[in-house]
Design a protein around this motif. Structure first.
Motif, PDB file in Angstrom:
ATOM      1  N   GLY A 115      -4.845  10.857  24.992  1.00 50.46           N
ATOM      2  CA  GLY A 115      -4.496  11.958  25.855  1.00 50.46           C
ATOM      3  C   GLY A 115      -5.666  12.808  26.294  1.00 50.46           C
ATOM      4  O   GLY A 115      -5.545  13.606  27.231  1.00 50.46           O
ATOM      5  N   GLU A 116      -6.812  12.652  25.625  1.00 46.93           N
ATOM      6  CA  GLU A 116      -7.987  13.461  25.957  1.00 46.93           C
ATOM      7  C   GLU A 116      -9.015  12.697  26.790  1.00 46.93           C
ATOM      8  O   GLU A 116     -10.102  13.211  27.055  1.00 46.93           O
ATOM      9  CB  GLU A 116      -8.644  13.950  24.663  1.00 46.93           C
ATOM     10  N   ARG A 117      -8.671  11.514  27.207  1.00 46.11           N
ATOM     11  CA  ARG A 117      -9.593  10.718  28.020  1.00 46.11           C
ATOM     12  C   ARG A 117      -9.437  11.101  29.483  1.00 46.11           C
ATOM     13  O   ARG A 117      -8.764  10.422  30.266  1.00 46.11           O
ATOM     14  CB  ARG A 117      -9.335   9.227  27.813  1.00 46.11           C
ATOM     15  N   THR A 118     -10.051  12.195  29.837  1.00 45.73           N
ATOM     16  CA  THR A 118      -9.923  12.746  31.173  1.00 45.73           C
ATOM     17  C   THR A 118     -11.262  12.706  31.893  1.00 45.73           C
ATOM     18  O   THR A 118     -12.321  12.549  31.270  1.00 45.73           O
ATOM     19  CB  THR A 118      -9.442  14.199  31.098  1.00 45.73           C
ATOM     20  N   ALA A 119     -11.211  12.878  33.207  1.00 44.95           N
ATOM     21  CA  ALA A 119     -12.446  12.890  33.989  1.00 44.95           C
ATOM     22  C   ALA A 119     -13.370  14.038  33.591  1.00 44.95           C
ATOM     23  O   ALA A 119     -14.588  13.828  33.465  1.00 44.95           O
ATOM     24  CB  ALA A 119     -12.112  12.935  35.480  1.00 44.95           C
ATOM     25  N   PRO A 120     -12.864  15.255  33.375  1.00 40.15           N
ATOM     26  CA  PRO A 120     -13.767  16.319  32.932  1.00 40.15           C
ATOM     27  C   PRO A 120     -14.455  16.001  31.609  1.00 40.15           C
ATOM     28  O   PRO A 120     -15.636  16.316  31.427  1.00 40.15           O
ATOM     29  CB  PRO A 120     -12.836  17.535  32.806  1.00 40.15           C
ATOM     30  N   ARG A 121     -13.720  15.396  30.672  1.00 37.08           N
ATOM     31  CA  ARG A 121     -14.339  15.045  29.399  1.00 37.08           C
ATOM     32  C   ARG A 121     -15.419  13.988  29.612  1.00 37.08           C
ATOM     33  O   ARG A 121     -16.487  14.039  28.995  1.00 37.08           O
ATOM     34  CB  ARG A 121     -13.292  14.535  28.410  1.00 37.08           C
ATOM     35  N   GLU A 165     -16.262   9.389  37.757  1.00 35.01           N
ATOM     36  CA  GLU A 165     -15.001   9.909  38.295  1.00 35.01           C
ATOM     37  C   GLU A 165     -14.229   8.833  39.049  1.00 35.01           C
ATOM     38  O   GLU A 165     -12.997   8.774  38.982  1.00 35.01           O
ATOM     39  CB  GLU A 165     -15.282  11.098  39.215  1.00 35.01           C
ATOM     40  N   PHE A 168     -11.714   6.577  37.178  1.00 39.81           N
ATOM     41  CA  PHE A 168     -10.369   7.066  36.880  1.00 39.81           C
ATOM     42  C   PHE A 168      -9.385   6.746  38.001  1.00 39.81           C
ATOM     43  O   PHE A 168      -8.171   6.812  37.802  1.00 39.81           O
ATOM     44  CB  PHE A 168     -10.406   8.574  36.615  1.00 39.81           C
ATOM     45  N   ASP A 172      -6.608   3.584  34.110  1.00 45.00           N
ATOM     46  CA  ASP A 172      -6.093   4.751  33.401  1.00 45.00           C
ATOM     47  C   ASP A 172      -6.420   4.601  31.920  1.00 45.00           C
ATOM     48  O   ASP A 172      -5.742   3.869  31.194  1.00 45.00           O
ATOM     49  CB  ASP A 172      -4.579   4.861  33.600  1.00 45.00           C
ATOM     50  N   THR A 174      -5.932   6.446  29.482  1.00 46.64           N
ATOM     51  CA  THR A 174      -4.923   6.932  28.536  1.00 46.64           C
ATOM     52  C   THR A 174      -3.935   5.831  28.161  1.00 46.64           C
ATOM     53  O   THR A 174      -3.197   5.967  27.182  1.00 46.64           O
ATOM     54  CB  THR A 174      -4.152   8.124  29.124  1.00 46.64           C
TER      55      THR A 174
END
Length: 341
Positions: A115-121, A165, A168, A172, A174
């Motif tokens: 759940g924390e695998r985001t573009a900002p991270r 970026e 993503f 996905d 996540t």
């Protein structure tokens, strides 16, 4: 294969767990050094195979093939010699170094919970991974030696952010739980030829199907060159098949530069054909190694070659051949003329 559950055991078995870490003074062939030099900065062992060291490595005959070195020989046999036999140093490039950085970020992102695998991270990982890269590969610092204000470095890091970026929009993370990341694999064919390489990502579905994924920071090739791009992936598929007797369900190339995903579902005939090609290629390399006959093959890619000063096509002279030469018959295999498939 979008949602992956329990990963299988490492595909490389003992070989994967013991990725080469010996210094250059050990009996490690240059082809292997070139492979391990591409290991991610985010957790790879230092192989001591840095081509820019002050003490020249002892020349040894090649003892195996990686996809990159196989492609080198097909592109230009003399380039293969310069990289594998002579181990001539090459300057780091911004494009290649950016690719190493992006690979490191994408590898490390999977350390975080899904759940924390985001573009900002992912973007936040870039500065730290750049610091690690400079620490582990000091030669890359010279890329921006003439940039005291840091403007070019900032632009370069921004380009790396854009590539990360874009990933993503293509996958996905996540919904992915890779079985392996930056996996070193090695297999020995019945002929004795050792094949080795580093796979960016291996996904294993709950049903056991294997997907091999490779990130490319450039643009996808035109359709007429797609087969050449898949050569590396078929090489990896062959190694996995030889190790596990499992044919990967899918080969996937993720082009971050253009936002394209190229996929191919191999069959046994593909892998057998690649194996025959590699055996023929290895025979040509063996003959060139024994005869010292490494022919240049001029192409448009010569403009990017670091070794023009040593290449006869540019009026240069190769360094003295460092291996013994014995008289052999005429070379029957046309060096560098074999296609990727």
């Amino acid at each position: 294969m979008e949602t992956l559950l329990e990963p299988t055991a490492p595909l490389g078995g003992d070989a994967a767990a013991a990725a080469p870490s010996e210094p250059e003074t050990t009996e490690i062939d240059a082809d292997e050094a070139a492979v391990t030099g591409a290991l991610s900065i985010a957790g790879a062992q230092d192989t001591g195979a840095d081509e820019a060291t002050a003490t020249p490595p002892v020349a040894v005959p090649p003892a195996g093939l990686s996809p990159s070195r196989a492609s080198d020989f097909m592109q230009c046999p003399l380039l293969y010699r310069f990289r594998v036999i002579d181990r001539l140093p090459e300057k780091p490039s911004e494009a290649a170094t950016r690719g190493t950085l992006v690979h490191a970020v994408l590898e490390r992102l999977f350390d975080a919970p899904a759940g924390e695998r985001t573009a900002p991270r992912a973007r936040a990982l870039i500065p730290g991974q750049w610091d690690r890269l400079r620490e582990n590969r000091p030669e890359v610092v010279e890329l921006f030696a003439d940039d005291p204000g840091g403007e070019r470095l900032a632009r370069w890091l921004g380009e790396a952010e854009q590539l990360v970026e874009r990933w993503f929009t293509l996958e996905d993370p996540t919904r992915l739980e890779p079985a392996e990341r930056e996996l070193f694999v090695e297999a020995e064919l019945d002929s004795g030829l050792r094949l080795r390489g580093i796979i960016d990502r291996v996904d294993v579905a709950p049903t056991g199907e294997v997907r091999i994924v490779d990130y490319k920071t450039g643009k996808a090739p035109r359709p007429e060159y797609a087969e050449g791009a898949l050569f590396q992936m078929k090489f990896y598929a062959l190694v996995v098949w030889r190790l596990k007797r499992v044919i990967p369900r899918r080969l996937q190339l993720v082009y971050l530069g253009s936002g394209d995903v190229l996929t191919y579902d191999p069959v046994l005939a593909d892998l057998e054909r690649v194996e025959r090609k590699l055996l023929a290629l290895w025979e040509a390399i063996r003959q060139a190694t024994e005869s010292g006959d490494w022919r240049p093959r001029p192409t448009k890619l010569c403009g990017w070659c670091d070794h023009q000063a040593h290449c006869p096509e540019f009026g240069g002279t190769p360094p003295p051949y460092p291996l013994p030469v014995r008289a052999v018959g005429s070379v029957d295999v046309a060096q560098g003329r074999m296609g990727p498939d």
